[in-house]
Design a protein around this motif. Structure first.
Motif, PDB file in Angstrom:
ATOM      1  N   GLY A 265      56.825  40.016  54.212  1.00  0.00           N
ATOM      2  CA  GLY A 265      58.034  39.898  55.015  1.00  0.00           C
ATOM      3  C   GLY A 265      58.905  38.697  54.734  1.00  0.00           C
ATOM      4  N   THR A 266      58.622  37.969  53.660  1.00  0.00           N
ATOM      5  CA  THR A 266      59.436  36.792  53.347  1.00  0.00           C
ATOM      6  C   THR A 266      60.233  37.019  52.070  1.00  0.00           C
ATOM      7  OG1 THR A 266      57.687  35.735  52.034  1.00  0.00           O
ATOM      8  CG2 THR A 266      57.730  35.277  54.413  1.00  0.00           C
ATOM      9  N   THR A 267      61.338  36.278  51.943  1.00  0.00           N
ATOM     10  CA  THR A 267      62.154  36.337  50.736  1.00  0.00           C
ATOM     11  C   THR A 267      62.482  34.930  50.277  1.00  0.00           C
ATOM     12  OG1 THR A 267      64.352  36.230  51.722  1.00  0.00           O
ATOM     13  CG2 THR A 267      63.281  38.379  51.734  1.00  0.00           C
ATOM     14  N   ALA A 268      62.976  34.834  49.056  1.00  0.00           N
ATOM     15  CA  ALA A 268      63.483  33.565  48.523  1.00  0.00           C
ATOM     16  C   ALA A 268      65.006  33.557  48.509  1.00  0.00           C
ATOM     17  CB  ALA A 268      62.938  33.344  47.112  1.00  0.00           C
ATOM     18  N   ILE A 269      65.625  34.511  49.233  1.00  0.00           N
ATOM     19  CA  ILE A 269      67.080  34.645  49.246  1.00  0.00           C
ATOM     20  C   ILE A 269      67.674  33.687  50.266  1.00  0.00           C
ATOM     21  CG2 ILE A 269      68.988  36.225  49.684  1.00  0.00           C
ATOM     22  CD1 ILE A 269      67.113  38.525  48.929  1.00  0.00           C
ATOM     23  N   ASP A 270      68.609  32.874  49.844  1.00  0.00           N
ATOM     24  CA  ASP A 270      69.280  31.971  50.774  1.00  0.00           C
ATOM     25  C   ASP A 270      70.046  32.778  51.814  1.00  0.00           C
ATOM     26  OD1 ASP A 270      68.352  29.732  49.463  1.00  0.00           O
ATOM     27  OD2 ASP A 270      70.119  29.576  48.164  1.00  0.00           O
ATOM     28  N   TYR A 271      69.894  32.372  53.073  1.00  0.00           N
ATOM     29  CA  TYR A 271      70.561  33.081  54.157  1.00  0.00           C
ATOM     30  C   TYR A 271      72.070  32.889  54.076  1.00  0.00           C
ATOM     31  CZ  TYR A 271      72.194  34.245  58.837  1.00  0.00           C
ATOM     32  OH  TYR A 271      72.879  34.783  59.887  1.00  0.00           O
ATOM     33  N   THR A 272      72.800  33.988  54.195  1.00  0.00           N
ATOM     34  CA  THR A 272      74.238  33.950  54.457  1.00  0.00           C
ATOM     35  C   THR A 272      74.513  34.971  55.540  1.00  0.00           C
ATOM     36  OG1 THR A 272      74.791  35.623  52.796  1.00  0.00           O
ATOM     37  CG2 THR A 272      74.801  33.323  52.075  1.00  0.00           C
ATOM     38  N   ASP A 273      75.632  34.811  56.198  1.00  0.00           N
ATOM     39  CA  ASP A 273      76.031  35.771  57.220  1.00  0.00           C
ATOM     40  C   ASP A 273      76.349  37.095  56.539  1.00  0.00           C
ATOM     41  OD1 ASP A 273      76.713  36.611  59.817  1.00  0.00           O
ATOM     42  OD2 ASP A 273      77.509  34.612  60.260  1.00  0.00           O
ATOM     43  N   PHE A 274      76.831  38.094  57.293  1.00  0.00           N
ATOM     44  CA  PHE A 274      76.994  39.402  56.663  1.00  0.00           C
ATOM     45  C   PHE A 274      78.383  39.603  56.079  1.00  0.00           C
ATOM     46  CE2 PHE A 274      77.161  39.576  61.216  1.00  0.00           C
ATOM     47  CZ  PHE A 274      78.082  40.517  61.611  1.00  0.00           C
ATOM     48  N   GLY A 275      79.414  40.013  56.844  1.00  0.00           N
ATOM     49  CA  GLY A 275      80.715  40.278  56.235  1.00  0.00           C
ATOM     50  C   GLY A 275      81.440  39.014  55.825  1.00  0.00           C
ATOM     51  N   TRP A 276      82.440  39.164  54.925  1.00  0.00           N
ATOM     52  CA  TRP A 276      83.162  37.985  54.456  1.00  0.00           C
ATOM     53  C   TRP A 276      84.075  37.384  55.512  1.00  0.00           C
ATOM     54  CZ3 TRP A 276      88.009  39.943  54.847  1.00  0.00           C
ATOM     55  CH2 TRP A 276      88.298  41.237  54.376  1.00  0.00           C
ATOM     56  N   SER A 277      84.307  38.113  56.609  1.00  0.00           N
ATOM     57  CA  SER A 277      85.113  37.526  57.677  1.00  0.00           C
ATOM     58  C   SER A 277      84.314  36.498  58.481  1.00  0.00           C
ATOM     59  CB  SER A 277      85.629  38.622  58.619  1.00  0.00           C
ATOM     60  OG  SER A 277      84.555  39.304  59.232  1.00  0.00           O
ATOM     61  N   PHE A 278      82.975  36.480  58.292  1.00  0.00           N
ATOM     62  CA  PHE A 278      82.130  35.541  59.031  1.00  0.00           C
ATOM     63  C   PHE A 278      81.612  34.399  58.158  1.00  0.00           C
ATOM     64  CE2 PHE A 278      81.815  39.597  61.170  1.00  0.00           C
ATOM     65  CZ  PHE A 278      82.025  39.264  62.493  1.00  0.00           C
ATOM     66  N   ASP A 279      81.602  34.573  56.855  1.00  0.00           N
ATOM     67  CA  ASP A 279      80.958  33.593  55.987  1.00  0.00           C
ATOM     68  C   ASP A 279      81.695  33.554  54.658  1.00  0.00           C
ATOM     69  OD1 ASP A 279      79.285  32.077  54.379  1.00  0.00           O
ATOM     70  OD2 ASP A 279      77.445  32.909  55.222  1.00  0.00           O
ATOM     71  N   ASP A 280      82.342  32.402  54.349  1.00  0.00           N
ATOM     72  CA  ASP A 280      83.135  32.341  53.127  1.00  0.00           C
ATOM     73  C   ASP A 280      82.283  32.185  51.872  1.00  0.00           C
ATOM     74  OD1 ASP A 280      82.336  29.716  53.290  1.00  0.00           O
ATOM     75  OD2 ASP A 280      84.328  28.916  53.742  1.00  0.00           O
ATOM     76  N   SER A 281      80.946  32.163  52.023  1.00  0.00           N
ATOM     77  CA  SER A 281      80.101  32.195  50.829  1.00  0.00           C
ATOM     78  C   SER A 281      79.977  33.609  50.285  1.00  0.00           C
ATOM     79  CB  SER A 281      78.707  31.627  51.132  1.00  0.00           C
ATOM     80  OG  SER A 281      78.046  32.423  52.101  1.00  0.00           O
ATOM     81  N   ASN A 282      80.386  34.608  51.084  1.00  0.00           N
ATOM     82  CA  ASN A 282      80.468  35.982  50.601  1.00  0.00           C
ATOM     83  C   ASN A 282      81.866  36.207  50.044  1.00  0.00           C
ATOM     84  OD1 ASN A 282      77.866  36.753  51.527  1.00  0.00           O
ATOM     85  ND2 ASN A 282      78.677  37.047  53.596  1.00  0.00           N
ATOM     86  N   PRO A 283      82.017  36.511  48.761  1.00  0.00           N
ATOM     87  CA  PRO A 283      83.357  36.707  48.199  1.00  0.00           C
ATOM     88  C   PRO A 283      84.130  37.797  48.938  1.00  0.00           C
ATOM     89  CG  PRO A 283      81.710  36.611  46.457  1.00  0.00           C
ATOM     90  CD  PRO A 283      80.962  36.682  47.745  1.00  0.00           C
ATOM     91  N   VAL A 284      85.401  37.559  49.156  1.00  0.00           N
ATOM     92  CA  VAL A 284      86.284  38.577  49.709  1.00  0.00           C
ATOM     93  C   VAL A 284      86.523  39.623  48.623  1.00  0.00           C
ATOM     94  CG1 VAL A 284      88.581  39.025  50.629  1.00  0.00           C
ATOM     95  CG2 VAL A 284      87.376  36.928  51.263  1.00  0.00           C
ATOM     96  N   GLY A 285      86.398  40.890  48.972  1.00  0.00           N
ATOM     97  CA  GLY A 285      86.568  41.935  47.968  1.00  0.00           C
ATOM     98  C   GLY A 285      87.465  43.051  48.454  1.00  0.00           C
ATOM     99  N   ALA A 286      88.081  43.750  47.521  1.00  0.00           N
ATOM    100  CA  ALA A 286      88.984  44.835  47.897  1.00  0.00           C
ATOM    101  C   ALA A 286      89.251  45.749  46.715  1.00  0.00           C
ATOM    102  CB  ALA A 286      90.312  44.284  48.403  1.00  0.00           C
ATOM    103  N   VAL A 287      89.392  47.046  47.002  1.00  0.00           N
ATOM    104  CA  VAL A 287      89.960  47.995  46.047  1.00  0.00           C
ATOM    105  C   VAL A 287      91.467  47.930  46.210  1.00  0.00           C
ATOM    106  CG1 VAL A 287      90.111  50.396  45.332  1.00  0.00           C
ATOM    107  CG2 VAL A 287      87.941  49.487  46.172  1.00  0.00           C
ATOM    108  N   LEU A 288      92.185  47.703  45.124  1.00  0.00           N
ATOM    109  CA  LEU A 288      93.637  47.521  45.174  1.00  0.00           C
ATOM    110  C   LEU A 288      94.301  48.575  44.288  1.00  0.00           C
ATOM    111  CD1 LEU A 288      93.591  43.639  44.777  1.00  0.00           C
ATOM    112  CD2 LEU A 288      93.921  44.907  46.897  1.00  0.00           C
ATOM    113  N   TYR A 289      95.078  49.466  44.894  1.00  0.00           N
ATOM    114  CA  TYR A 289      95.773  50.501  44.141  1.00  0.00           C
ATOM    115  C   TYR A 289      97.096  49.934  43.649  1.00  0.00           C
ATOM    116  CZ  TYR A 289      92.161  53.331  46.208  1.00  0.00           C
ATOM    117  OH  TYR A 289      90.930  53.827  46.589  1.00  0.00           O
ATOM    118  N   SER A 290      97.322  50.024  42.345  1.00  0.00           N
ATOM    119  CA  SER A 290      98.353  49.208  41.719  1.00  0.00           C
ATOM    120  C   SER A 290      99.174  50.002  40.716  1.00  0.00           C
ATOM    121  CB  SER A 290      97.697  48.021  40.991  1.00  0.00           C
ATOM    122  OG  SER A 290      96.690  47.419  41.768  1.00  0.00           O
ATOM    123  N   ILE A 291     100.200  49.335  40.215  1.00  0.00           N
ATOM    124  CA  ILE A 291     100.966  49.839  39.079  1.00  0.00           C
ATOM    125  C   ILE A 291     101.136  48.681  38.109  1.00  0.00           C
ATOM    126  CG2 ILE A 291     103.186  49.345  40.208  1.00  0.00           C
ATOM    127  CD1 ILE A 291     104.344  51.737  38.710  1.00  0.00           C
TER     128      ILE A 291
END
Length: 746
Positions: A265-291
């Motif tokens: 039940g243990t990991t070596a993964i550093d804890y971060t919050d879940f969505g990027w709106s709560f934790d800026d260590s999670n990169p903000v991501g998006a699909v962007l439809y473009s020309i």
């Protein structure tokens, strides 16, 4: 200690069970050779523009292999991955894999996803999703299907354009953006959204199951997240749905699903919050439809005449990528500008390596600008750190493009403020000038190396082109490259061609007022490659559009085994559906016959019967049709090769401003089929049912209601005055929606 739970409700979203039913796994055996597995090109087109793309699926496309850090990961092609619930979850998750062709003929790995109640026969109706590897190694979702409990057949939902799941190669710490994930509940294709994924580790031990040598991917959006553990040869081994921060600052799983419970039940993964709106260590991501607009040095380029942009004074040509679909929420990131060198041809562009090109005499300086939370973040050769990878590339426009960009962007108003960003940019690549798009055409079937499908010496061959934008009628021109003439010692007087204008000419042998043209040639008796250029001349004799050099391979061994096969694709699923607009018209969008194949020859004719009295004896492989009345129609495509052989393919069209809501009884007990149906338009609530009817239905029988399309409905099943079943469904124009009712009490 921080603690949170996420997506708990999603765990039961597919909780409806089906007792004792074995779902259809037929059709999973793949037998070679099969002509339908020839490379399928030009899938990823705009629904309204005739554009090339270089997303190609070949015969090994079901081999789902990705390089994650130091490991190569492969999904097993026939397996069952069963994960047991732990923590708060009492259901299991099962993926079954098999190899089949999807509705386009692409050889895919199909993952059937089930929710299973342990120690019982209760399982959910499965969701199937088909994944395929393109010729560049990237993995795409090509279509999904949800199986009804009463019907062993499935109706697929074809992705209008295949959606990225995994890039071909990912390093530990790299992030990417995907519309889909392996978990079918979690798909998001809206502009500005998508799932951001980060490769956390390439050699981890799964905490609950204890499986070693696992790959760990963290998927997250604005507010939600989960960890997925994969292992080569096994597939999915663990799914951590929620977790807490341990005493040492690592992730400690709370609940989810795992192959077994042999871990600590243990990991070596550093804890971060879940969505990027709560934790800026999670990169903000998006699909962007473009020309993407090609901007020439000293000019400006705009998508239309009503907009302006700064004159390009950078000293180099670049592609300016701008967003065409606004984000669905003001909390999502938006693309302001992306400038990429237009002439270097790199597969990967590192913004910090901007440099002088002595051969071209130009200085290449890329730029990206993103708007997020009311601030503007950017990166160039001296600010931030950004990299763009071309997922599929184009030799010249017009075409589809896909870029994966990731890195650190800096706030233009505060250099101390930065953000990690990753974006998937998809859209059209077009030529443009100050007054909007300029005349530019696609050469249909052209590959990423600027080569057409090969031809045999002495055969008849057609080259088809379509203008994505045509500002004025042009006289089409085809020219063989002088180097090819010299190499093969060809007689120029024998190199003529016949051109066909799929419209009217302004005068005899004058400019063509249609956006579609073809050139028919007799292939010289040579072995090698012939170079060509295509251009367009206006009524004043000025060249207004010209292609780069492209090639036609010529070989006596051209082609392969198999039969002539007609294919007709579009952005719809099982049926082309829609309603007439305010002008009394319905346009099909692009009908794509380009993937029709003639292994032993060349296709020289595309004929169409559109089912409404319109017949096109000699048409183009990419086109559209407009219907002007409601009804059901059958589109029939006939392809003819240069030896006179023919093959056909068909598509059904349904046009109506109503849909059908089908109530189906699936109960075993006949008495459970006597009930009252109440249907309410919940978009316009008035306190009364819009449809109310008592029915007696045997098992498998339906009651059909024709209802206005484009509306959300609540369906209530009423027994003895009590609502015993309720469901909400959206019914689109010309759509049939089935609601299954099971009132068995045993």
């Amino acid at each position: 200690m921080k603690k949170f739970n996420i997506l708990a409700s999603a765990a039961v979203a597919l909780g409806l069970s089906l007792q004792g039913c074995v779902f259809d796994e037929s059709g999973t055996e793949y037998k070679e050779p099969n002509a339908n597995t020839e490379p399928v090109i030009n899938l990823n087109y705009d629904p309204q523009l005739s554009l090339n793309t270089y997303l190609t699926f070949e015969d090994d496309s079901a081999d789902i292999a990705v390089t994650f850090g130091s490991q190569e990961f492969r999904f097993p092609d026939r397996s069952e991955m069963r994960l047991r619930g732990f923590g708060d979850f009492e259901t299991d998750r099962v993926w079954k894999t098999s190899v089949i062709e999807d509705s386009r003929g692409i050889k895919t790995l199909r993952l059937g996803y089930y929710v299973v109640t342990p120690n019982s026969n209760d399982i959910s109706a499965p969701i199937f999703h088909n994944f395929a590897k393109d010729s560049r190694g990237n993995i795409y979702l090509t279509e999904t299907a949800e199986q009804l409990k009463s019907d062993l057949g499935v109706a697929p939902f074809r992705q209008p354009q295949p959606a990225l799941l995994f890039p071909a190669k990912v390093e530990v710490g790299d992030s990417w953006v995907a519309g889909p994930t392996i978990v079918p509940l979690f798909y998001n294709f809206s502009s500005g959204t998508g799932w951001t994924a980060t490769l956390i580790d390439d050699d981890a031990t799964a905490p609950i199951s204890g499986e070693k040598n696992c790959i760990v991917i963290k998927y997250y959006g604005e507010r939600f997240s989960y960890y997925l553990y994969l292992k080569n040869g096994l597939g999915v081994v663990e799914w951590t749905n929620s977790w807490e921060e341990g005493q040492d600052g690592t992730v400690v799983p709370i609940n989810g699903w795992a192959r077994s419970k042999n871990g600590d039940g243990t990991t070596a993964i550093d804890y971060t919050d879940f969505g990027w709106s709560f934790d800026d260590s999670n990169p903000v991501g998006a699909v962007l439809y473009s020309i993407g607009l090609k901007v020439v040095d000293g000019e400006e380029a705009n998508a239309d005449a009503g907009t302006t942009s700064p004159v390009n004074d950078s000293g180099y040509n670049f592609t300016r990528v701008i967003e065409t679909s606004a984000p669905t929420s003001n909390t999502y990131p938006a693309l302001l500008d992306l400038r990429l060198p237009d002439e270097r041809g790199e597969e990967r562009i590192d913004f910090t390596e901007s440099k002088w090109d002595s051969l071209a005499g130009k200085y290449y300086r890329p730029l990206v600008r993103i708007s997020f939370n009311g601030k503007t973040y950017s990166a160039d050769q001296s600010n931030g750190s950004f990299e763009v990878e071309k997922l599929y590339n184009q030799p010249f426009g017009p075409a589809r493009l896909a870029f994966l960009g990731r890195g650190t962007l800096v706030n233009e108003a505060d250099a101390a403020d930065s953000m990690e960003f990753v974006g998937l940019l998809e859209g059209n690549y077009l030529n443009a000038g100050p007054d909007g798009l300029t005349s530019d055409f696609a050469i249909f079937g052209l590959g990423p190396d600027r080569r057409l499908p090969a031809a045999k010496p002495g055969s008849t061959y057609r080259i088809y082109i379509g203008y994505a934008n045509l500002n004025e009628p042009l006289r089409e021109l085809l020219e063989m490259d002088q180097a090819s003439i010299d190499e093969f010692n060809l007689d120029e007087s024998q190199l003529g061609y016949t051109s066909i204008c799929y419209g009217n000419r302004t005068s005899t042998d004058g400019p063509c007022n249609s956006g579609n043209v073809s050139f028919e040639i007799q292939v010289p008796d040579v072995e090698g490659e012939l170079g060509f250029r295509i251009g367009g001349r206006n009524s004043a004799g000025e060249i207004k559009s010209a292609s780069q050099l492209f090639y036609l391979p010529v070989s006596k061994d051209a082609g392969s085994k198999g039969a002539l096969t007609a294919r007709l694709y579009d952005q719809y699923s099982d049926v082309i559906r829609g309603s007439l607009d305010n002008n009394g018209e319905f346009n099909t969008g692009i009908l794509n016959a380009l993937s029709s194949i003639s292994p032993s020859g060349n296709i020289v004719k595309y004929s169409y019967d559109l089912g409404d009295g319109t017949v096109v004896d000699d048409g183009i492989p990419l086109g559209n049709h407009t219907y002007t009345q409601d009804g059901e129609f059958q589109i029939k495509l006939t392809v003819t090769d240069d030896q006179g052989n023919t093959a056909t393919a068909s598509r059904k069209v349904v046009i109506s401003n109503t849909g059908k809501l089908i109530i189906r009884n699936i109960a075993n007990d006949f008495s459970s089929g006597a009930f009252t149906i109440g249907i309410d338009n919940i978009d316009e609530p008035d306190g009364y049912y819009d449809y109310y009817k008592f029915v007696i239905l045997d098992k498998g029988e339906d009651e059909v209601f024709e209802v206005p399309g484009g509306v959300n409905y609540e369906v209530d099943i009423i027994d003895n005055g009590e609502v015993v079943f309720t469901d909400e469904r959206f019914v689109d124009n010309a759509e049939e929606v089935v609601v299954e009712v099971d009132l068995d009490q045993d």
